[in-house]
Design a protein around this motif. Structure first.
Motif, PDB file in Angstrom:
ATOM      1  N   GLU A 134      61.367  36.914  38.711  1.00  0.00           N
ATOM      2  CA  GLU A 134      61.989  36.344  39.912  1.00  0.00           C
ATOM      3  C   GLU A 134      60.913  35.808  40.844  1.00  0.00           C
ATOM      4  O   GLU A 134      61.051  34.749  41.428  1.00  0.00           O
ATOM      5  N   TYR A 135      59.839  36.583  40.962  1.00  0.00           N
ATOM      6  CA  TYR A 135      58.743  36.158  41.835  1.00  0.00           C
ATOM      7  C   TYR A 135      58.186  34.818  41.353  1.00  0.00           C
ATOM      8  O   TYR A 135      57.986  33.890  42.135  1.00  0.00           O
ATOM      9  N   HIS A 136      57.961  34.735  40.043  1.00  0.00           N
ATOM     10  CA  HIS A 136      57.337  33.509  39.538  1.00  0.00           C
ATOM     11  C   HIS A 136      58.294  32.327  39.512  1.00  0.00           C
ATOM     12  O   HIS A 136      57.844  31.186  39.629  1.00  0.00           O
ATOM     13  N   ASP A 137      59.613  32.582  39.427  1.00  0.00           N
ATOM     14  CA  ASP A 137      60.568  31.471  39.585  1.00  0.00           C
ATOM     15  C   ASP A 137      60.388  30.878  40.983  1.00  0.00           C
ATOM     16  O   ASP A 137      60.313  29.667  41.159  1.00  0.00           O
ATOM     17  N   MET A 186      41.899  36.597  37.327  1.00  0.00           N
ATOM     18  CA  MET A 186      42.441  37.863  37.844  1.00  0.00           C
ATOM     19  C   MET A 186      43.713  37.581  38.656  1.00  0.00           C
ATOM     20  O   MET A 186      43.648  36.917  39.694  1.00  0.00           O
ATOM     21  N   GLY A 187      44.847  38.106  38.180  1.00  0.00           N
ATOM     22  CA  GLY A 187      46.126  37.793  38.826  1.00  0.00           C
ATOM     23  C   GLY A 187      46.512  36.382  38.421  1.00  0.00           C
ATOM     24  O   GLY A 187      46.721  35.502  39.250  1.00  0.00           O
ATOM     25  N   CYS A 188      46.604  36.192  37.101  1.00  0.00           N
ATOM     26  CA  CYS A 188      46.715  34.839  36.521  1.00  0.00           C
ATOM     27  C   CYS A 188      48.116  34.257  36.601  1.00  0.00           C
ATOM     28  O   CYS A 188      48.321  33.094  36.274  1.00  0.00           O
ATOM     29  N   PHE A 221      44.546  38.256  33.411  1.00  0.00           N
ATOM     30  CA  PHE A 221      45.115  39.577  33.756  1.00  0.00           C
ATOM     31  C   PHE A 221      46.227  39.444  34.788  1.00  0.00           C
ATOM     32  O   PHE A 221      46.088  38.710  35.776  1.00  0.00           O
ATOM     33  N   ASP A 222      47.299  40.160  34.556  1.00  0.00           N
ATOM     34  CA  ASP A 222      48.363  40.242  35.573  1.00  0.00           C
ATOM     35  C   ASP A 222      49.210  41.482  35.316  1.00  0.00           C
ATOM     36  O   ASP A 222      48.901  42.270  34.406  1.00  0.00           O
ATOM     37  N   LEU A 223      50.242  41.628  36.150  1.00  0.00           N
ATOM     38  CA  LEU A 223      51.048  42.858  36.107  1.00  0.00           C
ATOM     39  C   LEU A 223      52.085  42.860  35.001  1.00  0.00           C
ATOM     40  O   LEU A 223      52.656  43.887  34.672  1.00  0.00           O
ATOM     41  N   VAL A 232      47.988  42.994  30.474  1.00  0.00           N
ATOM     42  CA  VAL A 232      48.496  43.711  31.652  1.00  0.00           C
ATOM     43  C   VAL A 232      47.404  44.633  32.181  1.00  0.00           C
ATOM     44  O   VAL A 232      46.843  45.435  31.437  1.00  0.00           O
ATOM     45  N   ALA A 233      47.082  44.460  33.439  1.00  0.00           N
ATOM     46  CA  ALA A 233      46.082  45.332  34.086  1.00  0.00           C
ATOM     47  C   ALA A 233      46.171  45.163  35.588  1.00  0.00           C
ATOM     48  O   ALA A 233      46.501  44.077  36.082  1.00  0.00           O
ATOM     49  N   ASP A 234      45.891  46.267  36.279  1.00  0.00           N
ATOM     50  CA  ASP A 234      45.676  46.186  37.719  1.00  0.00           C
ATOM     51  C   ASP A 234      44.265  45.607  37.852  1.00  0.00           C
ATOM     52  O   ASP A 234      43.315  46.147  37.266  1.00  0.00           O
ATOM     53  N   ILE A 235      44.125  44.538  38.603  1.00  0.00           N
ATOM     54  CA  ILE A 235      42.829  43.855  38.642  1.00  0.00           C
ATOM     55  C   ILE A 235      41.744  44.631  39.398  1.00  0.00           C
ATOM     56  O   ILE A 235      40.635  44.148  39.546  1.00  0.00           O
ATOM     57  N   ARG A 236      42.075  45.823  39.819  1.00  0.00           N
ATOM     58  CA  ARG A 236      40.991  46.649  40.370  1.00  0.00           C
ATOM     59  C   ARG A 236      40.250  47.351  39.229  1.00  0.00           C
ATOM     60  O   ARG A 236      39.216  47.974  39.417  1.00  0.00           O
ATOM     61  N   PHE A 250      39.932  34.407  41.425  1.00  0.00           N
ATOM     62  CA  PHE A 250      41.102  34.962  42.106  1.00  0.00           C
ATOM     63  C   PHE A 250      41.807  33.788  42.763  1.00  0.00           C
ATOM     64  O   PHE A 250      41.351  33.289  43.807  1.00  0.00           O
ATOM     65  N   CYS A 251      42.862  33.327  42.149  1.00  0.00           N
ATOM     66  CA  CYS A 251      43.572  32.190  42.726  1.00  0.00           C
ATOM     67  C   CYS A 251      44.836  32.709  43.414  1.00  0.00           C
ATOM     68  O   CYS A 251      45.829  33.028  42.748  1.00  0.00           O
ATOM     69  N   LEU A 252      44.772  32.852  44.704  1.00  0.00           N
ATOM     70  CA  LEU A 252      45.881  33.368  45.542  1.00  0.00           C
ATOM     71  C   LEU A 252      46.317  34.771  45.097  1.00  0.00           C
ATOM     72  O   LEU A 252      47.472  35.133  45.262  1.00  0.00           O
TER      73      LEU A 252
HETATM   74  C1  SAM Z   1      50.478  33.999  44.076  1.00  0.00           C
HETATM   75  S1  SAM Z   1      50.440  34.461  42.396  1.00  0.00           S
HETATM   76  C2  SAM Z   1      49.214  33.330  41.777  1.00  0.00           C
HETATM   77  C3  SAM Z   1      49.217  33.222  40.301  1.00  0.00           C
HETATM   78  C4  SAM Z   1      48.133  32.334  39.712  1.00  0.00           C
HETATM   79  N1  SAM Z   1      46.811  32.832  40.017  1.00  0.00           N
HETATM   80  C5  SAM Z   1      48.291  30.923  40.221  1.00  0.00           C
HETATM   81  O1  SAM Z   1      47.546  30.533  41.127  1.00  0.00           O
HETATM   82  O2  SAM Z   1      49.150  30.223  39.709  1.00  0.00           O
HETATM   83  C6  SAM Z   1      49.531  35.979  42.495  1.00  0.00           C
HETATM   84  C7  SAM Z   1      49.530  36.757  41.211  1.00  0.00           C
HETATM   85  O3  SAM Z   1      48.680  37.882  41.367  1.00  0.00           O
HETATM   86  C8  SAM Z   1      49.262  38.948  40.663  1.00  0.00           C
HETATM   87  N2  SAM Z   1      48.747  40.232  41.164  1.00  0.00           N
HETATM   88  C9  SAM Z   1      48.838  40.729  42.406  1.00  0.00           C
HETATM   89  N3  SAM Z   1      48.276  41.946  42.471  1.00  0.00           N
HETATM   90  C10 SAM Z   1      47.816  42.223  41.232  1.00  0.00           C
HETATM   91  C11 SAM Z   1      47.147  43.342  40.657  1.00  0.00           C
HETATM   92  N4  SAM Z   1      46.820  44.418  41.375  1.00  0.00           N
HETATM   93  N5  SAM Z   1      46.814  43.290  39.360  1.00  0.00           N
HETATM   94  C12 SAM Z   1      47.129  42.210  38.614  1.00  0.00           C
HETATM   95  N6  SAM Z   1      47.759  41.125  39.102  1.00  0.00           N
HETATM   96  C13 SAM Z   1      48.111  41.131  40.394  1.00  0.00           C
HETATM   97  C14 SAM Z   1      50.744  38.776  40.908  1.00  0.00           C
HETATM   98  O4  SAM Z   1      51.504  39.480  39.966  1.00  0.00           O
HETATM   99  C15 SAM Z   1      50.890  37.276  40.789  1.00  0.00           C
HETATM  100  O5  SAM Z   1      51.185  36.885  39.494  1.00  0.00           O
END
Ligand code: SAM
Length: 372
Positions: A134-137, A186-188, A221-223, A232-236, A250-252
């Motif tokens: 839903e978030y990505h939609d 990271m957070g792809c 990496f993403d959730l 799947v990974a927490d990017i920390r 880290f793009c947003l």
């Molecule tokens: C605003 S979206 C941007 C996605 C992508 N980087 C782009 O620019 O199209 C932020 C992403 O960061 C991911 N994210 C946020 N916290 C995260 C975490 N702790 N570990 C992995 N991913 C994370 C979210 O799930 C989301 O997919």
């Protein structure tokens, strides 16, 4: 233009949709009735549509919130739920209402990801993977209204820098021995960067002699694993060895409340001279410019290379992890400066003493000759 604007909707409001199976059935029946009415009396169809859409909105406004509990989390997260019906069964007006509601859902999930720790975010998406979709939609539809998508800026930057040799000035950073370009996104999100970069390198290397080919790898990496490119990974805490990447992006995605942990992780996985690329939304910077953000990253060991704030919605930053010899040099310089500071304060102390008591009275005593 504001990004992810929440308007008058926030976590405290109850103007949100909630799941109620009885109501859904009732609503379905009502919709059926309305449909029949529309068939029989076409002239009133618009009126019925509007009523039915208003009903959906009322349902949204009246119900109570559903509680979600995250592990180790004393705070309860209030989740609005939404019974979205397949769009093709809805009238244009109903579709419009539904779009509004899913917009609210998107903003709610977005707000969650910014206001909880990364550990809780991972748990949230693990427990309710549909939230990620839903978030990505919503995110996808946000991006279409932007003049420029930062992920494309990064992609183009990688492509442009391939014109220069790896590790040459202006070229991409590669690992020291293999020259492999290793990127961690990271957070792809949906790993669009990996998709485009992989496609690019396939074309770029085609027909080239082996020694002219560029080796690369993109780790995404993403959730949630929405495609095979994603881990799947927490990017920390990502499953990569120390010093193994040459670009970390880290793009947003500096979303969790503990986002400086992500920066520490970037430092760990980056090889010396590796680059850190960040794009963040301008309105997030407490000082309005991002200077404090830059200073914080410098304190974490990064060297600042460039800030590009030409875009009106987001700012891009480039840092690099200094190689060991520069770290040593910097340390020696600091030590020298420290010594200098110590010397300076000793000088001040001396002047203070002289001011209090002439040095002829305490530093060198007078040499008095006895009278003969
Ligand atoms: C605003 S979206 C941007 C996605 C992508 N980087 C782009 O620019 O199209 C932020 C992403 O960061 C991911 N994210 C946020 N916290 C995260 C975490 N702790 N570990 C992995 N991913 C994370 C979210 O799930 C989301 O997919």
């Amino acid at each position: 233009m504001e990004l992810f604007k929440t308007g008058d909707w926030n976590l405290k409001t109850n103007k949100i949709a909630f799941q109620d199976s009885n109501k859904s059935v009732k609503q379905k029946n009502k919709n059926k009735k309305n449909k029949n009415k529309i068939k029989n009396k076409p002239s009133k169809s618009e009126q019925n549509d509007e009523e039915s859409a208003k009903e959906s909105a009322k349902e949204v406004e009246n119900d109570g919130p559903e509680k979600i509990k995250t592990k180790n989390d004393k705070q309860k997260i209030t989740k609005p739920t939404l019974n979205l019906q397949p769009a093709k069964k809805l009238t244009p007006l109903q579709q419009k209402m539904m779009a509004k509601l899913s917009g609210s859902r998107f903003r709610w999930i977005n707000e969650q990801l910014y206001t909880i720790s990364s550990k809780d975010a991972l748990k949230l998406i693990k427990d309710q993977p549909e939230l990620f979709d839903e978030y990505h939609d919503g995110f996808r539809s946000q991006v279409t209204s932007w003049p420029e998508n930062p992920v494309n800026v990064f992609t183009n930057q990688i492509i442009a820098r391939c014109k220069r040799p790896i590790n040459a000035p202006g070229g991409l950073p590669g690992l020291q021995n293999s020259k492999e370009i290793v990127i961690a996104d990271m957070g792809c999100g949906e790993a669009q960067l990996a998709l485009k970069i992989n496609q690019f390198f396939t074309k770029f290397n085609k027909g080239k002699k082996p020694f002219k080919k560029y080796n690369h790898k993109v780790h995404s990496f993403d959730l949630k694993k929405v495609n095979e490119r994603i881990t799947v990974a927490d990017i920390r805490n990502v499953p990569l060895p120390d010093n193994s990447c040459t670009i970390v992006i880290f793009c947003l995605s500096l979303m969790g409340t503990n986002f400086l942990d992500f920066i520490k992780e970037a430092y760990r996985i980056l090889a010396p001279s590796g680059e850190l690329w960040i794009a963040e939304i301008k309105s997030r910077f407490a000082d309005g410019k991002g200077d404090e953000f830059v200073e914080s990253l410098k304190l974490m060991g990064f060297f600042h290379k460039n800030t590009d704030d030409a875009n009106k919605m987001f700012t891009r930053f480039e840092f690099f992890k200094p190689p060991q010899n520069i770290i040593e040099e910097r340390k020696a310089k600091l030590e020298r400066r420290q010594k200098f500071v110590e010397v300076e304060s000793a000088k001040e102390e001396l002047e203070r003493k002289r001011h209090d008591k002439a040095e002829g009275k305490w530093l060198l005593k007078p040499c008095i000759y006895k009278r003969r």
